[in-house]
Design a protein around this motif. Sequence first.
Motif, PDB file in Angstrom:
ATOM      1  N   PRO A   1     -67.945 -38.266  33.521  1.00  0.00           N
ATOM      2  CA  PRO A   1     -67.531 -39.652  33.273  1.00  0.00           C
ATOM      3  C   PRO A   1     -66.192 -40.037  33.884  1.00  0.00           C
ATOM      4  O   PRO A   1     -66.019 -41.181  34.324  1.00  0.00           O
ATOM      5  N   GLU A   2     -65.251 -39.097  33.939  1.00  0.00           N
ATOM      6  CA  GLU A   2     -63.921 -39.419  34.467  1.00  0.00           C
ATOM      7  C   GLU A   2     -63.957 -39.778  35.954  1.00  0.00           C
ATOM      8  O   GLU A   2     -63.053 -40.462  36.449  1.00  0.00           O
ATOM      9  N   LYS A   3     -64.991 -39.344  36.656  1.00  0.00           N
ATOM     10  CA  LYS A   3     -65.098 -39.629  38.089  1.00  0.00           C
ATOM     11  C   LYS A   3     -66.234 -40.586  38.410  1.00  0.00           C
ATOM     12  O   LYS A   3     -66.588 -40.767  39.585  1.00  0.00           O
ATOM     13  N   ALA A   4     -66.825 -41.203  37.386  1.00  0.00           N
ATOM     14  CA  ALA A   4     -67.912 -42.157  37.610  1.00  0.00           C
ATOM     15  C   ALA A   4     -67.405 -43.355  38.402  1.00  0.00           C
ATOM     16  O   ALA A   4     -66.276 -43.817  38.204  1.00  0.00           O
ATOM     17  N   VAL A   5     -68.230 -43.890  39.291  1.00  0.00           N
ATOM     18  CA  VAL A   5     -67.813 -45.036  40.098  1.00  0.00           C
ATOM     19  C   VAL A   5     -67.853 -46.329  39.282  1.00  0.00           C
ATOM     20  O   VAL A   5     -67.272 -47.341  39.703  1.00  0.00           O
ATOM     21  N   SER A   6     -68.515 -46.319  38.144  1.00  0.00           N
ATOM     22  CA  SER A   6     -68.536 -47.498  37.271  1.00  0.00           C
ATOM     23  C   SER A   6     -68.802 -47.088  35.832  1.00  0.00           C
ATOM     24  O   SER A   6     -69.609 -46.194  35.566  1.00  0.00           O
ATOM     25  N   ASP A   7     -68.095 -47.720  34.912  1.00  0.00           N
ATOM     26  CA  ASP A   7     -68.309 -47.579  33.461  1.00  0.00           C
ATOM     27  C   ASP A   7     -68.242 -46.145  32.941  1.00  0.00           C
ATOM     28  O   ASP A   7     -68.950 -45.787  31.997  1.00  0.00           O
ATOM     29  N   GLY A   8     -67.376 -45.340  33.528  1.00  0.00           N
ATOM     30  CA  GLY A   8     -67.229 -43.976  33.039  1.00  0.00           C
ATOM     31  C   GLY A   8     -66.716 -43.919  31.613  1.00  0.00           C
ATOM     32  O   GLY A   8     -67.078 -43.030  30.842  1.00  0.00           O
ATOM     33  N   LYS A   9     -65.851 -44.860  31.239  1.00  0.00           N
ATOM     34  CA  LYS A   9     -65.239 -44.858  29.910  1.00  0.00           C
ATOM     35  C   LYS A   9     -66.271 -44.936  28.790  1.00  0.00           C
ATOM     36  O   LYS A   9     -66.075 -44.378  27.709  1.00  0.00           O
ATOM     37  N   GLN A  10     -67.383 -45.617  29.047  1.00  0.00           N
ATOM     38  CA  GLN A  10     -68.381 -45.802  27.998  1.00  0.00           C
ATOM     39  C   GLN A  10     -69.542 -44.815  28.088  1.00  0.00           C
ATOM     40  O   GLN A  10     -70.478 -44.877  27.293  1.00  0.00           O
ATOM     41  N   SER A  11     -69.483 -43.899  29.037  1.00  0.00           N
ATOM     42  CA  SER A  11     -70.589 -42.970  29.267  1.00  0.00           C
ATOM     43  C   SER A  11     -70.423 -41.674  28.474  1.00  0.00           C
ATOM     44  O   SER A  11     -69.337 -41.094  28.449  1.00  0.00           O
ATOM     45  N   LEU A  12     -71.499 -41.215  27.873  1.00  0.00           N
ATOM     46  CA  LEU A  12     -71.509 -39.930  27.189  1.00  0.00           C
ATOM     47  C   LEU A  12     -71.727 -38.813  28.201  1.00  0.00           C
ATOM     48  O   LEU A  12     -72.393 -39.008  29.223  1.00  0.00           O
ATOM     49  N   THR A  13     -71.199 -37.643  27.901  1.00  0.00           N
ATOM     50  CA  THR A  13     -71.545 -36.463  28.684  1.00  0.00           C
ATOM     51  C   THR A  13     -72.944 -36.024  28.266  1.00  0.00           C
ATOM     52  O   THR A  13     -73.431 -36.384  27.183  1.00  0.00           O
ATOM     53  N   PRO A  14     -73.628 -35.235  29.086  1.00  0.00           N
ATOM     54  CA  PRO A  14     -74.952 -34.733  28.687  1.00  0.00           C
ATOM     55  C   PRO A  14     -74.907 -33.960  27.367  1.00  0.00           C
ATOM     56  O   PRO A  14     -75.839 -34.050  26.565  1.00  0.00           O
TER      57      PRO A  14
END
Length: 293
Positions: free
Chosen positions: A259-272
């Motif tokens: 999530p920390e390196k996601a190109v969009s909406d990493g802040k709201q993304s859960l890890t697997p």
Amino acid sequence: MVSAIQKEQREQEIIEMIARIKEPFKMASRAYKGVDSVVTVEGRSIGNGHFAVIAGPCSVESHSQIIDIAKSIDGSGAKFLRGGAFKPRTSPYDFQGLQGEGLELLRAAKKATGLPVVTEIMSVKQLEDYADIIDVIQIGARNMQNFDLLKAAGKINKPVLLKRGMSATIEEFLMASEYILAGGNQQVILCERGIRTFEKYTRNTLDLSAVPVIKRFSHLPVVIDPSHATGDARYVESMSLAAVAAGADGLMIEVHNNPEKAVSDGKQSLTPEAFRALMVKVEQIAEITGKMM
């Protein structure tokens, strides 16, 4: 010569039922259809007791990224893979998605896992060009009242996941679904993803009351997107469990392997890993509320 009485008798034989529907949304109304609708895609159902989780990254970024996430969520019990190929962004300078390449990567992920693909289409042209390779067409919050797109979606034989506009009332939301239904496409899933309010501690304000309200007036299945509603991965679990308890027919959750390196909406993304832990609790609440996963 046919008498008035004979003509009336013939009309009564032809007409099976007359239903007076007070709501402006006619075909979406529970008065039109008393039984909850079920949308089924390749044996995976949403609605009328069938509960399903849609999960995946906000944006498709690479082959390894989408394949790894797809395999992970499949192993955790997700029934559909979401991923953005076309990205409507507030800023024109932000990442706009991989477009056609992103769709090909989603197709590869489906081939690797069997998960049906849910992805957003933003225009009638995109719908015409790509509908055949998408399993569930998502119409996003910004396009909830794109009436040309809604009409076009009503003419295809594909399920449509319609998101509530960020400032839309429930009636406006249902009226948007009416455009699709009136066009002949009865495969509509509604998605509550938070509405815009004065609150600043979350991205949007999740309207959980929309679930019982919509179910009172409409037969259409309702899923909740706690990721976009809260904008913060820390709140996704609690809102997901609350949504199941409120009677939702499914969840749409963003999952990213980094999530920390996601190109969009990493802040709201859960890890697997966090998604896997959440799914255990979701299954428990779903069982208590009589939902089949």
